[in-house]
Design a protein around this motif. Structure first.
Motif, short mmCIF file in Angstrom:
data_model
loop_
_atom_site.label_atom_id
_atom_site.label_comp_id
_atom_site.label_asym_id
_atom_site.label_seq_id
_atom_site.Cartn_x
_atom_site.Cartn_y
_atom_site.Cartn_z
N ASP A 13 -12.44 -6.25 38.31
CA ASP A 13 -13.50 -7.16 38.75
C ASP A 13 -14.30 -7.58 37.51
N ALA A 14 -15.17 -8.56 37.68
CA ALA A 14 -15.98 -9.05 36.56
C ALA A 14 -15.08 -9.35 35.36
N ALA A 15 -13.96 -10.01 35.66
CA ALA A 15 -12.88 -10.12 34.68
C ALA A 15 -13.27 -10.96 33.46
N GLY A 16 -13.91 -12.10 33.71
CA GLY A 16 -14.27 -12.98 32.59
C GLY A 16 -15.15 -12.24 31.60
N TYR A 17 -16.15 -11.52 32.13
CA TYR A 17 -17.10 -10.79 31.27
C TYR A 17 -16.37 -9.71 30.47
N GLU A 18 -15.50 -8.95 31.15
CA GLU A 18 -14.85 -7.84 30.46
C GLU A 18 -13.84 -8.33 29.42
N VAL A 19 -13.16 -9.44 29.72
CA VAL A 19 -12.25 -10.03 28.72
C VAL A 19 -13.06 -10.50 27.51
N MET A 20 -14.24 -11.06 27.79
CA MET A 20 -15.09 -11.53 26.68
C MET A 20 -15.50 -10.35 25.78
N LYS A 21 -15.91 -9.22 26.40
CA LYS A 21 -16.36 -8.07 25.61
C LYS A 21 -15.20 -7.48 24.79
N ALA A 22 -14.01 -7.39 25.41
CA ALA A 22 -12.85 -6.85 24.69
C ALA A 22 -12.47 -7.79 23.54
N SER A 23 -12.56 -9.09 23.80
CA SER A 23 -12.24 -10.07 22.75
C SER A 23 -13.20 -9.95 21.59
N GLU A 24 -14.49 -9.80 21.91
CA GLU A 24 -15.50 -9.65 20.85
C GLU A 24 -15.23 -8.40 20.00
N ALA A 25 -14.65 -7.38 20.65
CA ALA A 25 -14.34 -6.14 19.91
C ALA A 25 -13.09 -6.30 19.05
N GLY A 26 -12.35 -7.39 19.26
CA GLY A 26 -11.18 -7.64 18.41
C GLY A 26 -9.84 -7.53 19.10
N ALA A 27 -9.85 -7.34 20.43
CA ALA A 27 -8.57 -7.24 21.15
C ALA A 27 -7.84 -8.59 21.11
N ASP A 28 -6.53 -8.52 20.94
CA ASP A 28 -5.70 -9.72 21.00
C ASP A 28 -5.15 -9.93 22.41
N ILE A 29 -4.97 -8.83 23.12
CA ILE A 29 -4.43 -8.85 24.49
C ILE A 29 -5.31 -7.92 25.32
N VAL A 30 -5.60 -8.33 26.56
CA VAL A 30 -6.42 -7.50 27.45
C VAL A 30 -5.68 -7.36 28.78
N THR A 31 -5.76 -6.16 29.40
CA THR A 31 -5.02 -5.95 30.65
C THR A 31 -5.94 -6.08 31.86
N ILE A 32 -5.33 -6.62 32.94
CA ILE A 32 -5.98 -6.70 34.24
C ILE A 32 -4.97 -6.19 35.26
N LEU A 33 -5.45 -5.66 36.38
CA LEU A 33 -4.52 -5.14 37.39
C LEU A 33 -3.99 -6.27 38.27
N GLY A 34 -2.71 -6.19 38.60
CA GLY A 34 -2.09 -7.19 39.48
C GLY A 34 -2.71 -7.21 40.86
N ALA A 35 -3.30 -6.08 41.26
CA ALA A 35 -3.93 -5.98 42.58
C ALA A 35 -5.29 -6.66 42.64
N ALA A 36 -5.78 -7.12 41.50
CA ALA A 36 -7.10 -7.79 41.48
C ALA A 36 -7.04 -9.11 42.25
N GLU A 37 -8.20 -9.58 42.67
CA GLU A 37 -8.30 -10.87 43.38
C GLU A 37 -7.82 -12.01 42.47
N ASP A 38 -7.29 -13.07 43.09
CA ASP A 38 -6.88 -14.24 42.31
C ASP A 38 -8.06 -14.81 41.49
N MET A 39 -9.27 -14.76 42.08
CA MET A 39 -10.45 -15.26 41.36
C MET A 39 -10.65 -14.48 40.06
#
Ligand SMILES: O=C(CO)[C@H](O)[C@H](O)COP(=O)(O)O
Length: 210
Positions: free
Chosen positions: A64-90
């Motif tokens: 959940d809160a996917a956009g925010y968490e991808v942003m934080k991981a990206s700021e930390a330097g991640a090139d790839i970030v994982t999300i669960l397939g069971a998450a909502e389409d949104m």
């Protein structure tokens, strides 16, 4: 085909020491979920700073809160970030949108997804970069693996890259490679070996031969 080293049971200094040993034999280093829980996104930041030429994957397993968490991981330097397939389409859409903005990639972890083919098709049309079948530690403990699941997603995914994770060892790598995933993720199959460099080198050789 690429090789990703998953680091799950280490702290930051141990992670850096381990990557130093196998650096030349891997394409991507994964900061595993337990490492992020113990050390926070600082682990991503410090490993990326130590190995700027390696791609770093932050295994956040976002739900959940996917956009925010991808942003934080990206700021930390991640090139790839994982999300669960069971998450909502949104949530998936939010993750993909933020990753595009940041110039990063999204890997969907299909752990615990029951309708693999159906969900993989949907995720593929949502524009994710990787779809990964995964047998987690709790099912590995009762003898399961994801080799057949890889066939299943390969038969329906048209755009995303395919990946596989969960208990892959040198002895089972050939079986995995036969199904031709784009990415092979190995944790204990390298980190649990006495000679980690030799294990990674052999796996790299097999993966590159494809
Ligand atoms: O995401 C994970 C566990 O949830 C692991 O990183 C993944 O399963 C790879 O490690 P191993 O090869 O040791 O199974």
């Amino acid at each position: 085909m690429e090789l990703q080293l998953a680091l799950d049971l280490v702290n930051i200094p141990e992670a850096i020491e381990l990557v130093k040993e196998v650096e030349e034999h891997i394409d991507i280093v994964e900061i595993g979920t337990p490492v992020v829980i113990n050390e926070g996104l600082r682990a991503v930041k410090e490993v990326k700073a130590a190995f700027p030429n390696l791609k770093v994957l932050a295994d956040l397993k976002i739900m959940d809160a996917a956009g925010y968490e991808v942003m934080k991981a990206s700021e930390a330097g991640a090139d790839i970030v994982t999300i669960l397939g069971a998450a909502e389409d949104m949530s998936i859409k939010g993750a993909v949108e933020e990753a595009r903005k940041q110039g990063k990639k999204i890997l969907v972890d299909m752990i615990a997804v029951k309708d693999l083919a159906g969900r993989a098709k949907e995720l593929d049309s949502l524009g994710v970069d990787y779809i990964c079948v995964h047998t987690g530690y709790d099912l590995q403990a009762v003898g399961k693996n994801s080799f057949e699941d890889l066939q299943t997603i390969k038969s329906v995914v048209k755009n995303a890259k395919t990946a596989i994770a969960g208990g892959i060892k040198l002895e089972t790598l050939a079986e995995v490679i036969k199904v031709q995933p784009d990415l092979v993720i190995v944790g204990g199959g390298i980190t649990g070996q006495e000679d980690k460099k030799a294990a990674a080198a052999k796996m790299q050789e097999m993966v590159k031969q494809g």
